[in-house]
Scaffold this motif. Structure first.
Motif, PDB file in Angstrom:
ATOM      1  N   ARG A 218       0.827  -1.218   0.000  1.00  0.00           N
ATOM      2  CA  ARG A 218       0.000   0.000   0.000  1.00  0.00           C
ATOM      3  C   ARG A 218       0.854   1.257   0.000  1.00  0.00           C
ATOM      4  NH1 ARG A 218      -3.125  -2.582   3.848  1.00  0.00           N
ATOM      5  NH2 ARG A 218      -2.100  -1.415   5.501  1.00  0.00           N
ATOM      6  N   THR A 219       2.016   1.189   0.628  1.00  0.00           N
ATOM      7  CA  THR A 219       2.854   2.377   0.746  1.00  0.00           C
ATOM      8  C   THR A 219       3.973   2.421  -0.293  1.00  0.00           C
ATOM      9  OG1 THR A 219       4.178   1.319   2.466  1.00  0.00           O
ATOM     10  CG2 THR A 219       2.354   2.706   3.186  1.00  0.00           C
ATOM     11  N   GLY A 220       3.923   1.542  -1.293  1.00  0.00           N
ATOM     12  CA  GLY A 220       4.825   1.689  -2.428  1.00  0.00           C
ATOM     13  C   GLY A 220       5.883   0.634  -2.651  1.00  0.00           C
ATOM     14  N   LEU A 221       5.914  -0.440  -1.884  1.00  0.00           N
ATOM     15  CA  LEU A 221       6.905  -1.489  -2.134  1.00  0.00           C
ATOM     16  C   LEU A 221       6.573  -2.196  -3.440  1.00  0.00           C
ATOM     17  CD1 LEU A 221       9.360  -3.116  -1.066  1.00  0.00           C
ATOM     18  CD2 LEU A 221       7.700  -4.717  -0.091  1.00  0.00           C
ATOM     19  N   GLU A 222       7.518  -2.152  -4.379  1.00  0.00           N
ATOM     20  CA  GLU A 222       7.336  -2.817  -5.664  1.00  0.00           C
ATOM     21  C   GLU A 222       7.996  -4.197  -5.617  1.00  0.00           C
ATOM     22  OE1 GLU A 222       8.824  -0.265  -8.715  1.00  0.00           O
ATOM     23  OE2 GLU A 222       7.449   1.354  -8.194  1.00  0.00           O
ATOM     24  N   ASN A 223       7.431  -5.133  -6.333  1.00  0.00           N
ATOM     25  CA  ASN A 223       7.950  -6.500  -6.405  1.00  0.00           C
ATOM     26  C   ASN A 223       8.121  -7.136  -5.023  1.00  0.00           C
ATOM     27  OD1 ASN A 223       8.217  -6.278  -9.275  1.00  0.00           O
ATOM     28  ND2 ASN A 223      10.087  -5.118  -8.932  1.00  0.00           N
ATOM     29  N   PRO A 224       7.052  -7.205  -4.232  1.00  0.00           N
ATOM     30  CA  PRO A 224       7.165  -7.755  -2.879  1.00  0.00           C
ATOM     31  C   PRO A 224       7.629  -9.213  -2.860  1.00  0.00           C
ATOM     32  CG  PRO A 224       4.870  -7.520  -3.503  1.00  0.00           C
ATOM     33  CD  PRO A 224       5.675  -6.838  -4.561  1.00  0.00           C
ATOM     34  N   GLU A 225       7.474  -9.907  -3.975  1.00  0.00           N
ATOM     35  CA  GLU A 225       7.916 -11.303  -4.032  1.00  0.00           C
ATOM     36  C   GLU A 225       9.439 -11.427  -3.930  1.00  0.00           C
ATOM     37  OE1 GLU A 225       7.619  -9.704  -8.205  1.00  0.00           O
ATOM     38  OE2 GLU A 225       6.286  -9.687  -6.471  1.00  0.00           O
ATOM     39  N   ASN A 226      10.150 -10.308  -4.078  1.00  0.00           N
ATOM     40  CA  ASN A 226      11.608 -10.314  -3.977  1.00  0.00           C
ATOM     41  C   ASN A 226      12.120  -9.983  -2.574  1.00  0.00           C
ATOM     42  OD1 ASN A 226      11.875 -10.893  -6.717  1.00  0.00           O
ATOM     43  ND2 ASN A 226      11.885  -8.739  -7.273  1.00  0.00           N
ATOM     44  N   TYR A 227      11.204  -9.820  -1.619  1.00  0.00           N
ATOM     45  CA  TYR A 227      11.582  -9.418  -0.272  1.00  0.00           C
ATOM     46  C   TYR A 227      11.118 -10.428   0.765  1.00  0.00           C
ATOM     47  CZ  TYR A 227      12.781  -4.810  -2.053  1.00  0.00           C
ATOM     48  OH  TYR A 227      13.366  -3.777  -2.725  1.00  0.00           O
ATOM     49  N   MET A 228      11.835 -10.437   1.885  1.00  0.00           N
ATOM     50  CA  MET A 228      11.457 -11.220   3.062  1.00  0.00           C
ATOM     51  C   MET A 228      11.189 -10.239   4.194  1.00  0.00           C
ATOM     52  SD  MET A 228      14.466 -14.103   3.075  1.00  0.00           S
ATOM     53  CE  MET A 228      15.796 -12.903   2.894  1.00  0.00           C
TER      54      MET A 228
END
Length: 64
Positions: free
Chosen positions: A15-25
């Motif tokens: 919601r606050t702008g993180l793009e490509n969340p699948e690349n993060y833990m």
């Protein structure tokens, strides 16, 4: 440091702008911030929590 539900942390981050969340833990939270680590670069990303509320209590410890 605290740990919260990772699903909630990711929903807020997107919601606050993180793009490509699948690349993060999701790693942990401190205060009003959630911390995520990129799986390839290992760099951390700090995202402010929208749902965070400060609790200001009586510092004297006296009941009101």
């Amino acid at each position: 440091m605290e740990y919260r539900d990772s699903k909630e942390a990711f929903e807020n981050a997107v919601r606050t702008g993180l793009e490509n969340p699948e690349n993060y833990m999701y790693m942990y939270s401190i205060g009003k911030n959630d911390y995520f680590k990129h799986m390839i670069t290992r760099k951390y990303r700090c995202i402010e929590r929208e749902d965070f509320n400060y609790f200001i209590g009586n510092s004297e410890g006296e009941e009101e």
